[in-house]
Design a protein around this motif. Sequence first.
Motif, PDB file in Angstrom:
ATOM      1  N   ARG A   2      -5.841   5.304   3.318  1.00  0.00           N
ATOM      2  CA  ARG A   2      -4.977   4.214   2.965  1.00  0.00           C
ATOM      3  C   ARG A   2      -4.986   3.183   4.110  1.00  0.00           C
ATOM      4  N   ARG A  26      -7.573   0.789   2.758  1.00  0.00           N
ATOM      5  CA  ARG A  26      -7.022   0.061   1.437  1.00  0.00           C
ATOM      6  C   ARG A  26      -6.244  -0.971   2.020  1.00  0.00           C
ATOM      7  N   SER A  27      -5.311  -0.461   3.288  1.00  0.00           N
ATOM      8  CA  SER A  27      -4.252  -1.731   3.838  1.00  0.00           C
ATOM      9  C   SER A  27      -4.942  -3.000   4.564  1.00  0.00           C
ATOM     10  N   GLU A  40       0.951  -1.295   0.141  1.00  0.00           N
ATOM     11  CA  GLU A  40       0.080   0.034  -0.079  1.00  0.00           C
ATOM     12  C   GLU A  40       0.911   1.339   0.032  1.00  0.00           C
TER      13      GLU A  40
END
Lengths: 464, 464
Positions: B448, B451-452, B394
Motif C-alpha cells: 500500500r 500504491r500510495s 489509498e
Amino acid sequence: MTATESALAAVDTGLDQSLDRLFELIRIPSISTDPAHDADCRKAADWVVKQLRGLGFKADARETIGKPMVVGHGGAKPDGTVPHVLFYGHYDVQPADPLDLWTSPPFEPQLVDTPTGKQIVARGADDDKGQFMTFVEACRAWLAANGSLPIAITVLIEGEEESGSESIGPFMAAHKDELIADVALVCDTGMWDAETPAITTMLRGMMKDEVFITGPDRDLHSGMYGGPARNPIRVLARILADLHDDAGRIQIPGFYDGVPELPEAVKAQWDALDFDAASFLGDVGLSVPAGEADRSVLEQIWSRPTCDVNGIIGGYTGEGSKTIVPSKASAKVSFRLVGQQDEAVIREAFRDFVRARVPADCTVEFKVLGGGPPLEADLSRPEVAKVAGALEAEFGKAPVFMGCGGSIPIVGGFKDTLGLDSILVGFGLDDDAIHSPNEKYNLSSFHRGTRSWVRVIGALAGES
Amino acid sequence: MTATESALAAVDTGLDQSLDRLFELIRIPSISTDPAHDADCRKAADWVVKQLRGLGFKADARETIGKPMVVGHGGAKPDGTVPHVLFYGHYDVQPADPLDLWTSPPFEPQLVDTPTGKQIVARGADDDKGQFMTFVEACRAWLAANGSLPIAITVLIEGEEESGSESIGPFMAAHKDELIADVALVCDTGMWDAETPAITTMLRGMMKDEVFITGPDRDLHSGMYGGPARNPIRVLARILADLHDDAGRIQIPGFYDGVPELPEAVKAQWDALDFDAASFLGDVGLSVPAGEADRSVLEQIWSRPTCDVNGIIGGYTGEGSKTIVPSKASAKVSFRLVGQQDEAVIREAFRDFVRARVPADCTVEFKVLGGGPPLEADLSRPEVAKVAGALEAEFGKAPVFMGCGGSIPIVGGFKDTLGLDSILVGFGLDDDAIHSPNEKYNLSSFHRGTRSWVRVIGALAGES
C-alpha cells in the motif's frame, strides 16, 4: 645480648631474603573476589603453609565453604604457663584494576627508590602480604637467633578478607577449641606517620548492599518513549542524591541511632594530634571536606558513620551515544558504622529508604555484599602495655592510640566466637594507596615492622 | 483508466517481483557503523544505482568523506513547468546484534504469515530499505504502465543515517545546484496504525552531551577516606536528580524558552486520536507516565522537550564489592527539543547547571555527542494537501497529522542547506521493532506504500 637483641640482628642480616620471600608471595595474584583466581588463592595458601612448616609450625590449608584457611600452631607449648597469641592476616588481595594506571605490573613487585626511602610497589605490598609477613619473618628471625620461640603462637591466615570473609565465621565456630589463645594480634592497620607507631583502638563497621532498579522491560528508543517512559537511572540518581543533605548528614530514618557522641577527653586528644586535614585531602587532589559539616575531618573518618556509592552503572556506556531510555541501572553502596549501629537494622532501613522512592511500575532488587560490626578495643589488657613498650623501643616514640576509618570484621568475629580481644598493630601508611593502583609498602615499614614483632615476642615472654 | 489507475494495476501485478528486488537489497548487510561492512555498503549503493538506471534515471554512487552517496535524476525535465520532488532514503542499516534474539537470520529476509497478515522479517525490512523501495517501485510501476513519469524526480539515498550522517551535510553544500527541487519527500516515519496513514508534522530535535566528574585524583579506600572525601558519584547523582522536579519538569534555567504551547486545535485533534496510553506503556512493562504531570502522554512524546540519562558509569562495577571512594563518574545525557529551543543555548545552560553543582575541589569536563534542531512542517504547502488526498484515496481514511518523538536530522539539513521543506510520509508501524531484533515490515505497508506513492505522483502531476 638478650634473645630479643639476637633476633633483631637476625632480622637485619636476613632482610634481603625476607624481601625475596615477600616478593614470591606477592607474585601470586590471589584476588579473592574473582573466581578466575581461585587457583591463585589456593597457591598462596599453600605457599604460606610451606613457610610456616619451614618454621617448625604444624600447619595446613583447611578446606572451607570458600577459600582455603591457613592454620598453624608453633612456638612454645600452650600449657598456660606462657602467653598464647593468635596472629591473624589474609593472603587474598584486592583486584588491581584500573590496570592502565599502574606504573609497574601489579603482581610484579618493584623495589623503588624515593626521596623518603625505598618502597615495595605491588598489589598486596601493604594489604595484607607485607603486613602479615612482618610477623612471619619475626618468628623466623627469633628461631634463627634463639632456636625456639618463647610464646605459644597460633597463626590464622584467611583468603577472603577482600571479598566478604564468608568462611571464617563458620570456620571459627567449628574450630573453637583449636583456636584458643589469650589475645589476638591483627596486623592490618597503620602507623600514625612514617616515624610514629600506633595501636588502633576504634574500627568502623560496615554494611554493603547492591541495588538494582528496572524500569521498562527493555532498552527503549528515546525518541519513541522519551518523556513518558520511566528512566531507572533517574530513579536511582534521585535515591542516591537523597541519601545526604547539604550538610553531609545521612537522611535514612534512624540512621544515627546508636551513634555515640565522642567523649570530650577523646575529642581533645584527637584535636591535639598533629593531623593536617588540608594536606590529608590535598594529597588526593581534594580540599573541601564532604562529611558532616559540624565535625572535624578526623572525627569524620574515625568516629562518624558514612555512606558511599562505590560503583554505579546503567544504560549505554560505550563510545559515542545511544539514545535510549535504558531498562536497568544499579549501584553498589557501602556504609561505615560506629558505636552501637546495627548492620542488619541499617540494611533494612536503607532498603526501605530505597523502596519508598521507587515508582509503582519499576522493580527494585537488592543483594547483600557484606558487613561487620564497629569495634572498640579494651586498652586495659596487660598485653597492650607490653606491645606499646615494644613499639616505643623500636621507634623511639610512644605509639599513638588512634581510630581507624576502615572496618576489620574479623575483630568482631574473634570477640563473639572465640572470646578473644584483639590488639591492632600495623605498619602501613596513609599514602600506601591500598585498594588503589600503585599500592606500596615502605621497606622501612617491612623492616621495622618485623623488628617490632620481634620486640613484642620478647616483651610478651617477659624479656625487658 | 487514468494514468494513476494503470500504474496502480502495475503495482499489484508486479508485487512479487518488487518483493524479490527488496529481498535482494535486504540481503546486503549494509551496516554503516561497522567498517567491516564498508564493501557491503558500497555494494548496496551500486545496487540502488543499477535499479535507478533501469528506470531510465541518470544515476551514480558519488564518493564522499564517508559512504557512497546515491544521486539520481529522472522523470520529467525539471524546467519549472512540472513539480520537482527530491526523494530521500538511506541504504544503510543498524547493526543486528544481539544475534541470539533473532528468530531468523537478520540478512535472510523471511515472508512470515501472522494473524494480521504477512510480514517481511529482516534487518532493514522497514528502516529504511522497505520504506524507500516503496517509492522506487512506484516509479517503476508508473513507467511500466504509462511510459514516462509526469514529474521531475531527484533521488538522494545516503549510506550513513544510522552512523551520524557525517557526509551528507558537506555533500549537499557542495552540490546545491544539482539538488534543486520544490519539496523533499522523506519516507522514514510511520503510519498512525495499520489501517490509518499519517503525515508526520513535528520532529523533536536533539542535544547530546557527556559529563565527566572527577573527585579524588585516584580511587580511595573508603575506610581511610570515606566521609571527608568527595564522592563524584554522589556529585553526579545530585546533578542528575536535580534535572527534574517531582512533576517531571526540567529544572535547567531557561529550558522552556522557545517551547510553544500546543495550539488548542492540535491538542483537541490529538486528544481525539484513539491512542491507548496504558497499553503504549504497558507494552514495555510500565504504567506510570514519567513526563510532565500536566501533559498527556502523546504531548509528552510529540511536543514536549525531555531529558534522559542514556548511560551512567563510575567506580567499581564488577562482581562483588570494592569499598572505594571512586575517582570518577560520568553520564551521557540527551535532550529532545521542540519549537524554537536552540541546541547550542540548551547545551550551555545544561553545562552551567552542572558546573553550579560541582564542589570547588572537583573537576568537570564535557564532550559533545551530537545534536540537531526541532522541526515543524509547513502544512500550508500545496503539495501537502495533494499527498494527504493521495493517502486518503489509498486507505479510505484521512491521514493523521502526527508528531514524532524522534529526530530526523536530514530534514533540518534540507531546510538549512537546500532551502527545501520536507513532507514526511512513511508506512512503518510502532511494532516494527526497528533498531531491535526481528525487525519487520508488513507486506501491506510495502504494497500500500508503493500504491500510495503512485497516487502521490499522480496527484502532484495534477491528476485527480
